[in-house]
Design a protein around this motif. Structure first.
Motif, short mmCIF file in Angstrom:
data_model
loop_
_atom_site.label_atom_id
_atom_site.label_comp_id
_atom_site.label_asym_id
_atom_site.label_seq_id
_atom_site.Cartn_x
_atom_site.Cartn_y
_atom_site.Cartn_z
N GLU A 21 0.83 -1.21 0.00
CA GLU A 21 0.00 0.00 0.00
C GLU A 21 0.86 1.26 0.00
O GLU A 21 0.56 2.23 -0.71
CB GLU A 21 -0.93 0.00 1.22
CG GLU A 21 -2.02 -1.06 1.18
CD GLU A 21 -1.53 -2.44 1.61
OE1 GLU A 21 -2.36 -3.37 1.63
OE2 GLU A 21 -0.32 -2.59 1.90
N ALA A 22 1.94 1.25 0.80
CA ALA A 22 2.83 2.42 0.86
C ALA A 22 3.51 2.63 -0.48
O ALA A 22 3.64 3.77 -0.95
CB ALA A 22 3.88 2.21 1.95
N ALA A 23 3.95 1.53 -1.11
CA ALA A 23 4.61 1.62 -2.41
C ALA A 23 3.65 2.17 -3.46
O ALA A 23 4.03 3.01 -4.29
CB ALA A 23 5.12 0.25 -2.83
N SER A 24 2.41 1.71 -3.43
CA SER A 24 1.40 2.17 -4.39
C SER A 24 1.07 3.64 -4.18
O SER A 24 0.89 4.39 -5.14
CB SER A 24 0.14 1.32 -4.26
OG SER A 24 -0.87 1.77 -5.14
N PHE A 25 1.00 4.06 -2.92
CA PHE A 25 0.69 5.46 -2.62
C PHE A 25 1.78 6.38 -3.15
O PHE A 25 1.49 7.45 -3.71
CB PHE A 25 0.55 5.65 -1.11
CG PHE A 25 0.35 7.07 -0.68
CD1 PHE A 25 -0.89 7.67 -0.83
CD2 PHE A 25 1.39 7.81 -0.15
CE1 PHE A 25 -1.09 9.00 -0.45
CE2 PHE A 25 1.20 9.13 0.23
CZ PHE A 25 -0.05 9.72 0.09
N LEU A 26 3.03 5.97 -2.99
CA LEU A 26 4.15 6.80 -3.45
C LEU A 26 4.25 6.82 -4.97
O LEU A 26 4.67 7.82 -5.55
CB LEU A 26 5.47 6.30 -2.85
CG LEU A 26 5.65 6.51 -1.35
CD1 LEU A 26 6.93 5.83 -0.89
CD2 LEU A 26 5.67 7.99 -1.01
N GLY A 27 3.90 5.74 -5.60
CA GLY A 27 3.97 5.69 -7.06
C GLY A 27 4.45 4.36 -7.57
O GLY A 27 3.66 3.47 -7.85
N GLN A 28 5.77 4.18 -7.61
CA GLN A 28 6.32 2.96 -8.20
C GLN A 28 7.44 2.35 -7.35
O GLN A 28 8.31 1.65 -7.86
CB GLN A 28 6.87 3.28 -9.60
CG GLN A 28 5.82 3.81 -10.56
CD GLN A 28 6.41 4.25 -11.89
OE1 GLN A 28 7.62 4.39 -12.03
NE2 GLN A 28 5.56 4.45 -12.88
#
Length: 259
Positions: free
Chosen positions: A28-35
């Motif tokens: 989820e954190a990775a998706s929120f930041l982008g890639q």
């Protein structure tokens, strides 16, 4: 010293919060930041929890060690620089909300790093808050006139980049310029003035900036001014670091200290 302990524990609290967040919700954190890769988020979560533990242990000592304060502040500045670098290169942090959150967190982390150095520096030099600030200002005033003129010119050339927004060159230039802020302020606060080692605050973000400006081969009237200005500044900066390593460790406006 109690104030320094409070700031260090506040720093530890932020590490615990984000460490648990990244470790518990890496996807989820990775998706929120982008890639950002999920494995990077998990690894970062573990590193933050380890750092938080170290911060808590160090803050519980009766006398806080200067080496610990420098170490933790370097970590804070590393977070600050890494965040800006990822944004500047469009690597991992690419979503609008991710960029906003990354900048906000980076500012908070850098602020904690600066606060730790200023509080410890004030204690180290035996100054109260007002006298420590005055000492830093006096050190600036003691600079040779030609250096002050050069710094005004240098800052002016960077600030002209605002006129070229939106634009890739302007964005990267301003990010590199802003990156120096906490590094400069933190070092000045720790030393109670300006020393030659302060040049590292320019070298770290501006060396890659100069390399990038030369590699993109997009020469405009602005870059034809910016490139030589940055190059000249780095020549001065590397020479200052050389002199510092050779023993010139004095704070400007104070007696020379050689170690």
């Amino acid at each position: 010293m109690d104030t320094l302990k409070f700031v260090m524990r506040l720093n530890a609290s932020s590490c615990v919060i984000f460490g648990l967040l990244f470790l518990s919700f890496p996807h989820e954190a990775a998706s929120f930041l982008g890639q950002a890769p999920s494995v990077v988020m998990s690894t970062l979560g573990v590193a933050l929890l380890v750092n938080a533990t170290h911060l808590i242990l160090a803050s519980n000592r009766t006398d806080i060690r200067g080496g610990d304060v420098i170490w933790f502040s370097l970590g804070d500045f590393g977070w600050w620089l890494a965040s800006l670098a990822l944004i500047a290169t469009n690597l991992w942090i690419t979503s609008a909300w991710g960029i906003f959150a990354a900048i906000l967190v980076a500012c908070i982390v850098a602020g904690l790093g600066v606060a730790q150095l200023w509080i410890f520096g004030r204690t180290l030099h035996g100054n109260n808050r007002k006298d420590h600030f005055k000492a830093c200002i006096s050190s600036w005033v003691a600079l040779p006139t030609w250096v002050k003129i050069w710094l005004v010119l240098l800052n002016g050339v960077f600030l002209v980049a605002f006129a070229f927004l939106p634009g890739r060159i302007a964005e990267v230039t301003l990010i590199s310029y802003i990156a120096t802020g906490p590094l400069l302020v933190g070092q000045i606060g720790y030393d109670g003035g300006l020393r030659r080692i302060l040049a590292l605050a320019h070298i770290v973000p501006w060396t890659p900036l100069l390399a990038w400006l030369l590699l993109i081969s997009e020469f405009t009237p602005y870059t034809l001014v910016l490139i030589p200005i940055v190059a000249i500044s780095l020549v001065f900066d590397f020479n200052d670091v050389r002199l510092f390593l050779m023993g010139d460790r004095s704070v400007i406006g104070k007696p020379l200290q050689r170690h």
